[in-house]
Design a protein around this motif. Structure first.
Motif, PDB file in Angstrom:
ATOM      1  N   ALA A 100       0.434 -13.637  29.590  1.00 39.46           N
ATOM      2  CA  ALA A 100       0.183 -13.261  28.197  1.00 39.46           C
ATOM      3  C   ALA A 100       1.337 -13.682  27.299  1.00 39.46           C
ATOM      4  O   ALA A 100       2.485 -13.832  27.744  1.00 39.46           O
ATOM      5  CB  ALA A 100      -0.025 -11.754  28.097  1.00 39.46           C
ATOM      6  N   THR A 101       1.032 -13.869  26.027  1.00 42.36           N
ATOM      7  CA  THR A 101       2.063 -14.210  25.062  1.00 42.36           C
ATOM      8  C   THR A 101       2.822 -12.950  24.643  1.00 42.36           C
ATOM      9  O   THR A 101       2.305 -11.828  24.721  1.00 42.36           O
ATOM     10  CB  THR A 101       1.467 -14.878  23.813  1.00 42.36           C
ATOM     11  OG1 THR A 101       0.484 -14.001  23.246  1.00 42.36           O
ATOM     12  CG2 THR A 101       0.810 -16.197  24.168  1.00 42.36           C
ATOM     13  N   PHE A 102       4.056 -13.153  24.200  1.00 42.67           N
ATOM     14  CA  PHE A 102       4.884 -12.041  23.747  1.00 42.67           C
ATOM     15  C   PHE A 102       4.399 -11.550  22.383  1.00 42.67           C
ATOM     16  O   PHE A 102       3.768 -12.298  21.622  1.00 42.67           O
ATOM     17  CB  PHE A 102       6.346 -12.474  23.674  1.00 42.67           C
ATOM     18  CG  PHE A 102       6.920 -12.815  25.024  1.00 42.67           C
ATOM     19  CD1 PHE A 102       7.305 -11.818  25.900  1.00 42.67           C
ATOM     20  CD2 PHE A 102       7.061 -14.143  25.424  1.00 42.67           C
ATOM     21  CE1 PHE A 102       7.836 -12.127  27.148  1.00 42.67           C
ATOM     22  CE2 PHE A 102       7.581 -14.466  26.665  1.00 42.67           C
ATOM     23  CZ  PHE A 102       7.969 -13.452  27.532  1.00 42.67           C
ATOM     24  N   VAL A 103       4.707 -10.302  22.078  1.00 40.03           N
ATOM     25  CA  VAL A 103       4.232  -9.647  20.861  1.00 40.03           C
ATOM     26  C   VAL A 103       5.415  -9.427  19.928  1.00 40.03           C
ATOM     27  O   VAL A 103       6.386  -8.742  20.291  1.00 40.03           O
ATOM     28  CB  VAL A 103       3.541  -8.310  21.177  1.00 40.03           C
ATOM     29  CG1 VAL A 103       3.078  -7.621  19.900  1.00 40.03           C
ATOM     30  CG2 VAL A 103       2.370  -8.538  22.134  1.00 40.03           C
ATOM     31  N   ALA A 104       5.337  -9.988  18.716  1.00 38.77           N
ATOM     32  CA  ALA A 104       6.474  -9.968  17.803  1.00 38.77           C
ATOM     33  C   ALA A 104       6.861  -8.560  17.375  1.00 38.77           C
ATOM     34  O   ALA A 104       8.040  -8.267  17.156  1.00 38.77           O
ATOM     35  CB  ALA A 104       6.167 -10.820  16.568  1.00 38.77           C
ATOM     36  N   GLN A 105       5.896  -7.661  17.260  1.00 37.67           N
ATOM     37  CA  GLN A 105       6.200  -6.304  16.813  1.00 37.67           C
ATOM     38  C   GLN A 105       6.900  -5.482  17.893  1.00 37.67           C
ATOM     39  O   GLN A 105       7.654  -4.557  17.575  1.00 37.67           O
ATOM     40  CB  GLN A 105       4.911  -5.579  16.379  1.00 37.67           C
ATOM     41  CG  GLN A 105       4.269  -6.121  15.118  1.00 37.67           C
ATOM     42  CD  GLN A 105       3.564  -7.459  15.380  1.00 37.67           C
ATOM     43  OE1 GLN A 105       3.136  -7.741  16.506  1.00 37.67           O
ATOM     44  NE2 GLN A 105       3.461  -8.277  14.345  1.00 37.67           N
ATOM     45  N   ARG A 106       6.653  -5.836  19.172  1.00 39.62           N
ATOM     46  CA  ARG A 106       7.250  -5.089  20.273  1.00 39.62           C
ATOM     47  C   ARG A 106       7.621  -6.035  21.421  1.00 39.62           C
ATOM     48  O   ARG A 106       7.050  -5.984  22.516  1.00 39.62           O
ATOM     49  CB  ARG A 106       6.297  -3.995  20.788  1.00 39.62           C
ATOM     50  CG  ARG A 106       6.073  -2.854  19.799  1.00 39.62           C
ATOM     51  CD  ARG A 106       5.187  -1.753  20.405  1.00 39.62           C
ATOM     52  NE  ARG A 106       5.755  -1.195  21.628  1.00 39.62           N
ATOM     53  CZ  ARG A 106       6.720  -0.270  21.655  1.00 39.62           C
ATOM     54  NH1 ARG A 106       7.254   0.160  20.521  1.00 39.62           N
ATOM     55  NH2 ARG A 106       7.165   0.215  22.806  1.00 39.62           N
ATOM     56  N   PRO A 107       8.593  -6.901  21.195  1.00 37.33           N
ATOM     57  CA  PRO A 107       8.978  -7.814  22.273  1.00 37.33           C
ATOM     58  C   PRO A 107       9.689  -7.068  23.398  1.00 37.33           C
ATOM     59  O   PRO A 107      10.453  -6.125  23.151  1.00 37.33           O
ATOM     60  CB  PRO A 107       9.928  -8.795  21.573  1.00 37.33           C
ATOM     61  CG  PRO A 107      10.454  -8.045  20.392  1.00 37.33           C
ATOM     62  CD  PRO A 107       9.358  -7.126  19.958  1.00 37.33           C
ATOM     63  N   LEU A 109      12.895  -4.481  22.820  1.00 40.54           N
ATOM     64  CA  LEU A 109      13.749  -5.102  21.822  1.00 40.54           C
ATOM     65  C   LEU A 109      13.277  -4.764  20.411  1.00 40.54           C
ATOM     66  O   LEU A 109      12.116  -4.401  20.200  1.00 40.54           O
ATOM     67  CB  LEU A 109      13.749  -6.627  22.006  1.00 40.54           C
ATOM     68  CG  LEU A 109      14.141  -7.145  23.389  1.00 40.54           C
ATOM     69  CD1 LEU A 109      14.100  -8.661  23.398  1.00 40.54           C
ATOM     70  CD2 LEU A 109      15.507  -6.622  23.800  1.00 40.54           C
ATOM     71  N   PRO A 110      14.134  -4.908  19.414  1.00 41.60           N
ATOM     72  CA  PRO A 110      13.700  -4.720  18.028  1.00 41.60           C
ATOM     73  C   PRO A 110      12.634  -5.743  17.652  1.00 41.60           C
ATOM     74  O   PRO A 110      12.559  -6.832  18.243  1.00 41.60           O
ATOM     75  CB  PRO A 110      14.982  -4.945  17.221  1.00 41.60           C
ATOM     76  CG  PRO A 110      16.100  -4.707  18.192  1.00 41.60           C
ATOM     77  CD  PRO A 110      15.575  -5.154  19.515  1.00 41.60           C
ATOM     78  N   PRO A 111      11.796  -5.445  16.667  1.00 45.84           N
ATOM     79  CA  PRO A 111      10.766  -6.397  16.224  1.00 45.84           C
ATOM     80  C   PRO A 111      11.392  -7.713  15.791  1.00 45.84           C
ATOM     81  O   PRO A 111      12.527  -7.753  15.299  1.00 45.84           O
ATOM     82  CB  PRO A 111      10.101  -5.680  15.048  1.00 45.84           C
ATOM     83  CG  PRO A 111      10.415  -4.242  15.237  1.00 45.84           C
ATOM     84  CD  PRO A 111      11.751  -4.180  15.910  1.00 45.84           C
TER      85      PRO A 111
END
Length: 547
Positions: A311-318, A331-333
């Motif tokens: 799956a691809t990473f999610v920018a809001q909750r990496p 990590l931070p958004p």
């Protein structure tokens, strides 16, 4: 020399309101120092002089009144060797805000004897540096062709010192996509251990308050608070690949930097093609690497062992679940950049304020007030950006397009509102044609004195269509016609393949898709922005050198 052509830039840019900048004929570009070796960064002082550092260890002082260049010190720095780090050395310089009183100068360099990157303060006289005081140092991997060291230094209006650090990772085993290789004994190919690691100082913009006795304090407002587990409080911005040149707005304190992007030439299931970024931090944040690029285009969580794409990473909750990371898992958004464009070598220069130089007759014009000056090391273009109060990019205009630059590497405001521009020089390593230039404004138009040709292209037929195409690519970052750089010379290529059947088509395809191994370990990234007809013309121009 207009790489990443104006057409490509125009396609990427939205229709900003036009803010007129005087024609290039109103700007005088003067070479004041030449013969510099791997010139890296400059620091103008309050007296109109300019400190210059060379990657090979020299600290020099240019005095425009005397017209002299004095070598103040030669640091014994770690450079490169077979299998060694590729971008080590003396990387950055800045002056203390109270330099006129204390004569303090800060240098960031690669320690010769131990694998550390070191930030030190020295005292400077007109002829020497002395009394080194170590401010900060951190471990630095030097195996397996790691690169990306950043190294830019700048003080903000709050007296805090900012330092850019690269991800210290070898990107050449990831096909140009996210280097997140978690296999055993592949530590150097995983940027999650550095840029994506909240407990590591690499791949970051650091923000500290140097202390007079050495060491530093942590200012309030960084990304992580002191004593927060699995974090480093020095971190202001994380998620950086190679923040090569930073700039601090002297009024707002906002931090700008150019982010040199990854090499992938096309989108794939693993993620986006490569883009460079101009970033703006109005406060602490995570800028996404190695999980995102450009406007948070997400990479996939690729398993290098099984070669399976997840799956691809999610920018809001990496999330960082690499076994090579010692930091937080959550990590931070991710923060989006101010501007991005196809992969080259982005750098950020100063923000110009016209009223800061009330007495000068050669300062930049009023129409450039508030502009952020940006430039590209590879493509050598310059642009003047304008950001509104809400952080929107409202103008992005070309600047000095008729002038000729060879690998611009640093840009600083002079005390008279003119601009100091440092050129690295034509060769990737050990070139001796770096220059310091001064850019000033003239109300009356000037007759431009532009070099007739790029010294990196000497020997190519200037009338050949392939020659102009070579000048419009990133090829000149790694190749020259007759002098060895990071890649082979064009003359060597021509002589090697002049009698090889099918070489023309083979080389044209390799330009498109990239490759490695023929001339050594250093890979050639793909140039998918071209088509086969264009790369055939480029190859024809190169092969003609052997005839």
């Amino acid at each position: 020399m207009k790489t990443l052509s104006a057409f490509v830039l125009a396609v990427l840019l939205p229709p900003f309101a036009y803010s007129e900048i005087p024609a290039d004929e109103h700007f005088h570009v003067e070479t004041v120092v030449d013969g510099l070796v791997d010139a890296m960064e400059i620091a103008p002082d309050p007296y109109g002089r300019v400190f210059i550092v060379e990657r090979t260890g020299a600290v020099k002082l240019f005095d425009p009144e005397a017209g002299s260049v004095e070598t103040l010190a030669l640091l014994d720095v770690a450079l490169r060797d077979d299998g060694f780090a590729r971008e080590s050395g003396l990387l950055g310089v800045t002056l203390d805000p109270d330099f006129a009183r204390n004569s303090w100068i800060y240098l960031f360099y690669s320690d010769k004897d131990d694998p550390f990157q070191r930030l030190s303060r020295f005292e400077a006289t007109d002829t020497a540096l002395y009394n080194e005081v170590v401010i900060l140092e951190f471990a630095h991997d030097r195996e397996n062709h790691v690169c990306h060291e950043g190294g830019s230094l700048a003080f903000g209006p709050d007296g805090n010192l900012y330092l850019s650090t690269g991800d210290n990772t070898c990107p050449f085993k990831s096909s140009g996509y996210a280097p997140i290789d978690e296999m055993p004994d592949r530590y150097w190919y995983d940027a999650q251990r550095s840029a994506g690691n909240t407990n590591d100082l690499r791949g970051k913009i650091l923000r500290i308050k140097p202390l007079a006795e050495g060491g530093y304090a942590i200012p309030s407002g960084n990304l992580f608070s002191p004593n927060q587990p699995k974090t480093r409080p020095e971190i202001y911005a994380m998620g950086c690949r190679n923040p090569f040149r930073i700039s601090i707005d002297s009024r707002s304190g906002h931090v700008f930097w150019g982010e040199v992007g990854p090499d992938a030439g096309v989108d794939s299931e693993r993620g986006s093609r490569g883009f460079d970024e101009i970033n703006r931090a109005t406060g602490p944040g995570n800028f996404g690497w190695p999980y995102f690029v450009a406007d948070n285009k997400a990479y996939a969580d690729y398993d290098f062992a099984s070669q399976q794409t997840k799956a691809t990473f999610v920018a809001q909750r990496p999330k960082n679940d690499s076994p090579n990371s010692t930091g937080l898992g959550q990590l931070p958004p991710a923060t989006e950049p101010l501007w991005f464009y196809p992969r080259a070598s982005a750098c950020a220069g100063p923000v110009y304020y016209h009223d800061d130089f009330p007495e000068s007759k050669t300062k930049l014009p009023k129409t450039m007030d508030g502009r952020l000056l940006v430039y590209d090391w590879t493509s050598a273009w310059m642009r003047a950006l304008l950001v509104d109060e809400d952080g929107n990019l409202i103008a992005n205009d070309p600047w000095l397009s008729k002038h000729f630059f060879v690998h611009p590497v640093d840009m600083e405001m002079g005390i008279g509102g003119d601009v100091w521009l440092l050129e690295y020089g034509s060769s990737w390593y050990d070139g001796n044609d770096g220059k310091l230039k001064r850019i000033s404004y003239s109300e009356e138009p000037l007759i431009l004195e532009i070099p007739e040709s790029d010294p990196r292209m000497t020997g190519l037929d200037p009338a050949h269509p392939g020659t102009s195409l070579i000048a419009q690519t990133t090829c000149l970052a790694c190749h020259m016609t007759k002098q060895k750089s990071i890649g082979p010379t064009y003359l060597d290529v021509a002589q090697k393949y002049k009698s090889v059947t099918g070489a023309r088509e083979q080389l044209a395809e390799k330009i498109l898709t990239g490759g490695a191994g023929v001339w050594g370990e250093a890979p050639m990234p793909p140039h998918a922005q071209h088509n086969i007809e264009e790369t055939l013309q480029m190859v024809d121009a190169i092969l003609e050198m052997a005839r």
